[in-house]
Design a protein around this motif. Structure first.
Motif, PDB file in Angstrom:
ATOM      1  N   GLY A 109      -0.756  -2.156   7.605  1.00  0.00           N
ATOM      2  CA  GLY A 109      -2.058  -1.693   7.142  1.00  0.00           C
ATOM      3  C   GLY A 109      -2.941  -2.766   6.552  1.00  0.00           C
ATOM      4  N   ALA A 110      -2.397  -3.939   6.298  1.00  0.00           N
ATOM      5  CA  ALA A 110      -3.190  -5.058   5.805  1.00  0.00           C
ATOM      6  C   ALA A 110      -3.783  -5.884   6.941  1.00  0.00           C
ATOM      7  CB  ALA A 110      -2.327  -5.956   4.915  1.00  0.00           C
ATOM      8  N   SER A 111      -3.580  -5.466   8.184  1.00  0.00           N
ATOM      9  CA  SER A 111      -3.996  -6.267   9.335  1.00  0.00           C
ATOM     10  C   SER A 111      -5.502  -6.447   9.404  1.00  0.00           C
ATOM     11  CB  SER A 111      -3.485  -5.639  10.631  1.00  0.00           C
ATOM     12  OG  SER A 111      -2.073  -5.615  10.671  1.00  0.00           O
ATOM     13  N   ALA A 113      -5.345   0.174  12.969  1.00  0.00           N
ATOM     14  CA  ALA A 113      -6.800  -0.028  12.886  1.00  0.00           C
ATOM     15  C   ALA A 113      -7.370   0.494  11.576  1.00  0.00           C
ATOM     16  CB  ALA A 113      -7.491   0.676  14.055  1.00  0.00           C
ATOM     17  N   GLY A 114      -6.632   1.359  10.899  1.00  0.00           N
ATOM     18  CA  GLY A 114      -7.180   2.041   9.729  1.00  0.00           C
ATOM     19  C   GLY A 114      -7.785   1.122   8.691  1.00  0.00           C
ATOM     20  N   GLY A 115      -7.090   0.026   8.385  1.00  0.00           N
ATOM     21  CA  GLY A 115      -7.561  -0.870   7.342  1.00  0.00           C
ATOM     22  C   GLY A 115      -8.831  -1.618   7.701  1.00  0.00           C
ATOM     23  N   MET A 116      -9.114  -1.770   9.012  1.00  0.00           N
ATOM     24  CA  MET A 116     -10.328  -2.486   9.378  1.00  0.00           C
ATOM     25  C   MET A 116     -11.566  -1.625   9.176  1.00  0.00           C
ATOM     26  SD  MET A 116     -11.485  -4.626  12.745  1.00  0.00           S
ATOM     27  CE  MET A 116      -9.826  -5.014  13.242  1.00  0.00           C
ATOM     28  N   PHE A 117     -11.424  -0.314   9.177  1.00  0.00           N
ATOM     29  CA  PHE A 117     -12.558   0.550   8.853  1.00  0.00           C
ATOM     30  C   PHE A 117     -13.050   0.282   7.432  1.00  0.00           C
ATOM     31  CE2 PHE A 117     -10.885   2.872  12.461  1.00  0.00           C
ATOM     32  CZ  PHE A 117     -12.025   3.349  13.092  1.00  0.00           C
TER      33      PHE A 117
END
Length: 388
Positions: free
Chosen positions: A85-87, A340-344
């Motif tokens: 999630g830190a990606s 992708a969640g963290g990039m939002f």
């Protein structure tokens, strides 16, 4: 520091979020990438760097080469990055490093997958459970799924600091309040603390509404040099500081469940940017579960350890609150399409700093913190973003 500050985010894009039937991972990523390029006033021909994340399925992970081929790219710099999630935050830092070392001039960071339409919620939870976050010998054979491993953090925080289920619910209510103003959010209907507590228990003390959604969706960010950025369509947003943190691979091997390496990531990012938590006007914090936000607020220095539950009370992190947190609605309400969640959260920080967040715009937003959490509170990346 100079290498990081020489980069700028110049384009952001999202696909549709929620249930988007008939779309593959590549379809969703193309939709997001094209939106980001249009936002920047660029085309695929301008891209010479590509960063992606794995697409989680039960049998394979889509490598960056497939994305490059789909988009007709021939990048000089290419990688598939997985910091869970830190990606999203980490991709921006890696893109800046690629620019600083001359490996690329314009980097497309893109991630996403159809987690809801192609899998369904139960199947996706099963896939996540098999992602390697539970110890193969000491945890996985006994059946704990991802929510259960996070529930351990919530239980310990409650025992040590008196945090309540109502305080956890405050986080979910705040995220839904922000999502109500986000036209692309998966869930926009208002909820109350009572609604959260009345939702089915998943794994004590986490109810359904304490847990992130399963979603279809993709997101993209364009990073280029600040000199070129000034000639493009949008106001450039620059990374002022970045930091990573790591504490453990398996949560059963970790002794400090209520403290995370987000403290290390945040400390490094703040120091590099030359700012403090008190200078931040908007914080985009990873919110896979309600307890995650409370612990991150503490470890990142917005409140003292053990005070996170009290800190979020009274709508303090929601619309109109003293510290706007995760203003697009986050994983809890806007959507959570895998890694992708963290990039939002990065995209929302850019919108806020541009002044383009519409009805959810935070007045005077000039500095933003974005924080990503991966694994079971083991992997972290923080970004401090500001206007160029």
């Amino acid at each position: 520091m100079s290498g990081l500050r020489d980069a700028a985010i110049v384009g952001i894009g999202e696909s549709r979020l929620g249930r988007v039937p008939g779309m593959t991972a590549l379809d969703l990523q193309r939709e997001a990438a094209e939106a980001a390029l249009a936002d920047a006033g660029l085309s695929f021909a301008d891209v010479d760097g590509l960063l992606t994340t794995p697409v989680r399925t039960e049998s394979w992970a889509m490598p960056c080469g497939m994305v490059a081929q789909e988009f007709g790219l021939h990048p000089r710099y290419i990688a598939t990055l997985d910091v869970a999630g830190a990606s999203g935050c980490s991709m921006v830092a890696h893109a800046a490093a690629a620019l600083a070392t001359g490996q690329a001039s314009t980097v497309l960071c893109v991630a996403g997958q159809p987690g809801l339409s192609h899998h369904g919620r139960d199947s996706m939870v099963k896939t996540l459970a098999g992602a390697g976050w539970a110890h193969p010998d000491l945890e996985a054979p006994y059946g704990p799924l991802v929510p259960t491993l996070y529930a351990l953090v919530a239980q310990r925080h409650m025992r040590e600091y008196g945090t309540t289920a109502e305080q956890l619910a405050e986080v979910a209510v705040a995220m839904r309040g922000w999502a109500a103003m986000n036209p692309n959010a998966q869930k926009r209907e208002p909820i109350s603390i009572a609604d959260v507590l009345a939702s089915p228990m998943v794994t004590s003390p986490l109810h359904v509404l304490d847990c992130a959604l399963v979603s279809d969706g993709a997101v993209a960010v364009i990073v280029t040099g600040k000199d070129r950025a000034r000639d493009l369509k949008q106001r450039p947003i620059t990374p002022l500081g970045a930091g990573h943190g790591f504490s453990h691979g398996y949560i059963g091997e970790y002794q400090a469940l209520t403290s995370t390496a987000s403290a290390d990531a945040g400390r490094a990012a703040f120091a590099q940017a030359g700012v403090t938590p008190g200078d931040i006007q908007v914080a985009q914090l990873y919110d896979c579960f309600t307890i995650t936000v409370i612990v991150e607020l503490e470890d990142l220095g917005f409140c003292a350890k053990g005070e996170g539950g009290a800190f979020v009370q009274g709508g303090r992190i929601g619309p109109g609150g003293a510290l706007p947190v995760t203003t697009h609605g986050g994983l809890l309400s806007a959507g959570h399409p895998g890694l992708a969640g963290g990039m939002f959260h990065v995209v929302e920080a850019v919108r806020q700093l541009r002044g383009d967040a519409g009805s959810r715009q935070v007045d005077g937003a000039e500095l933003a913190l974005v924080h990503g959490n991966g694994g079971i509170i083991g992997l972290h990346c923080s970004l401090v973003l500001g206007r160029l």
